[in-house]
Design an enzyme around this catalytic site. Structure first.
Site: not given
Ligand SMILES: NC(=O)c1ccc[n+]([C@@H]2O[C@H](COP(=O)([O-])OP(=O)(O)OC[C@H]3O[C@@H](n4cnc5c(N)ncnc54)[C@H](OP(=O)(O)O)[C@@H]3O)[C@@H](O)[C@H]2O)c1
Length: 292
Positions: A147, A160
């Site tokens: 990120s 985080y």
């Molecule tokens: N969205 C942003 O603004 C942003 C920006 C920078 C980086 N990121 C990074 O991008 C990645 C994906 O996030 P996202 O934005 O796509 O959010 P999201 O829609 O909330 O997706 C997160 C995913 O991670 C899964 N997860 C959480 N804990 C887990 C575990 N213990 N084992 C397996 N799966 C798990 C969730 O599963 P469940 O559905 O079961 O909860 C979901 O599939 C993360 O690493 C996040 O830090 C996001």
């Protein structure tokens, strides 16, 4: 770099956290581009939509259970994939993760540990399980979803941000040790992306706020004002944020490109580029003032 462009060769990819957001879009993008894709998730009850799309578009995609905090589930998933794919796994996208919000003093050690279990130790576990396979085949690409918060700290996000800083240091270090085996480690650094990240955001149990539904309000908290302000500002950022497909496209480009340097970092989203540019051109003091 292994690619699905070697048309006659099957290229196998594993994505964690594919139930929504970036993982969901990445799994679909890889499958649409010919990768034999294992869209893994901890809760198979959330797999309906991706299975429906797989069937409709006849995609080479399988859904598998994998919880990055559970050793057994990782071992079983990777063993199954290796058995089905004759011991080959070409690409791993470590995407699963979530955000924890709150001032450090009001977060418990347990909450901090849980944050690191998913965002850092989860990544280490999956990489450790896959490395013997990639080393043996003498190639592979590991994409770690970090990120902008892996490069810059922000108020109330110490848990985080420190988990993503850890992921950055880990990736940078292992890129050196894995390069001799033909394994490339890449960091992808999105800005704000419109996913379920904001609705999945955890606010520490003892964090005082009137806005969070899960917590109690304590106006006597020394952090009440900054907490209210930050939480109020958090959600609106996601409304006009970049869609997760933008991250998926960058991942696809990186893993199909022949010219990617080991250890490279890829920002995603205009906000990410702008923020890093500002950070580069400001002194620590000026940047701090801007964030506050
Ligand atoms: N969205 C942003 O603004 C942003 C920006 C920078 C980086 N990121 C990074 O991008 C990645 C994906 O996030 P996202 O934005 O796509 O959010 P999201 O829609 O909330 O997706 C997160 C995913 O991670 C899964 N997860 C959480 N804990 C887990 C575990 N213990 N084992 C397996 N799966 C798990 C969730 O599963 P469940 O559905 O079961 O909860 C979901 O599939 C993360 O690493 C996040 O830090 C996001």
């Amino acid at each position: 770099m292994n690619t699905a462009d070697d048309r006659n060769k099957k290229v196998v990819a594993v994505v964690t956290g594919s139930s929504s957001g970036i993982g969901f879009e990445t799994s679909l993008a890889l499958a649409k581009n010919g990768f034999v894709t294992y869209a893994t998730m901890r809760n198979l009850g959330k797999s309906n939509k991706i299975i429906e799309l797989k069937q409709k578009k006849k995609l080479p995609l399988e859904v598998l259970k994998l919880d990055v905090t559970d050793d057994k589930s990782i071992k079983e998933a990777i063993e199954k994939i290796a058995n089905e794919q004759q011991g080959t796994i070409d690409v791993l996208v470590n995407n699963a993760g979530y955000g924890l919000l709150g001032p450090l003093e009001e977060l418990s050690i347990q909450e901090f540990k849980e944050q690191f279990e998913a965002n850092v130790f989860g990544v280490i576990r999956v990489i450790q399980e896959i490395l013997p396979i990639m080393r043996k085949q003498r190639h592979g690409t590991i994409v770690n979803i970090s990120s902008v918060a892996g490069r810059i700290g922000f108020p109330l996000t110490s848990a985080y941000v420190s988990s993503k800083f850890a992921l950055e240091g880990l990736s940078e270090s292992i890129a050196y040790e894995l390069e001799p085996f033909g394994i490339n480690v890449i960091l992808v650094e999105p800005g704000v992306i419109k996913t379920n990240f904001d609705s999945n955001l955890k606010i520490g149990k003892n964090v005082s706020t009137t806005t969070a539904t899960t917590t109690t309000s304590d106006r006597n908290s020394p952090y009440a004002d900054i907490t209210e302000k930050r939480i109020a500002a958090f959600k609106p950022r996601f409304e006009n944020a970049s869609p997760p497909i933008e991250v998926a496209k960058v991942i696809l480009n990186v893993i199909t490109s022949k010219n990617v340097q080991p250890g490279s970092r890829y920002l995603v989203g205009n906000d990410a580029f702008k923020l890093m540019e500002i950070r580069k051109n400001k002194s620590d003091k000026e940047f701090r003032r801007l964030v506050m």
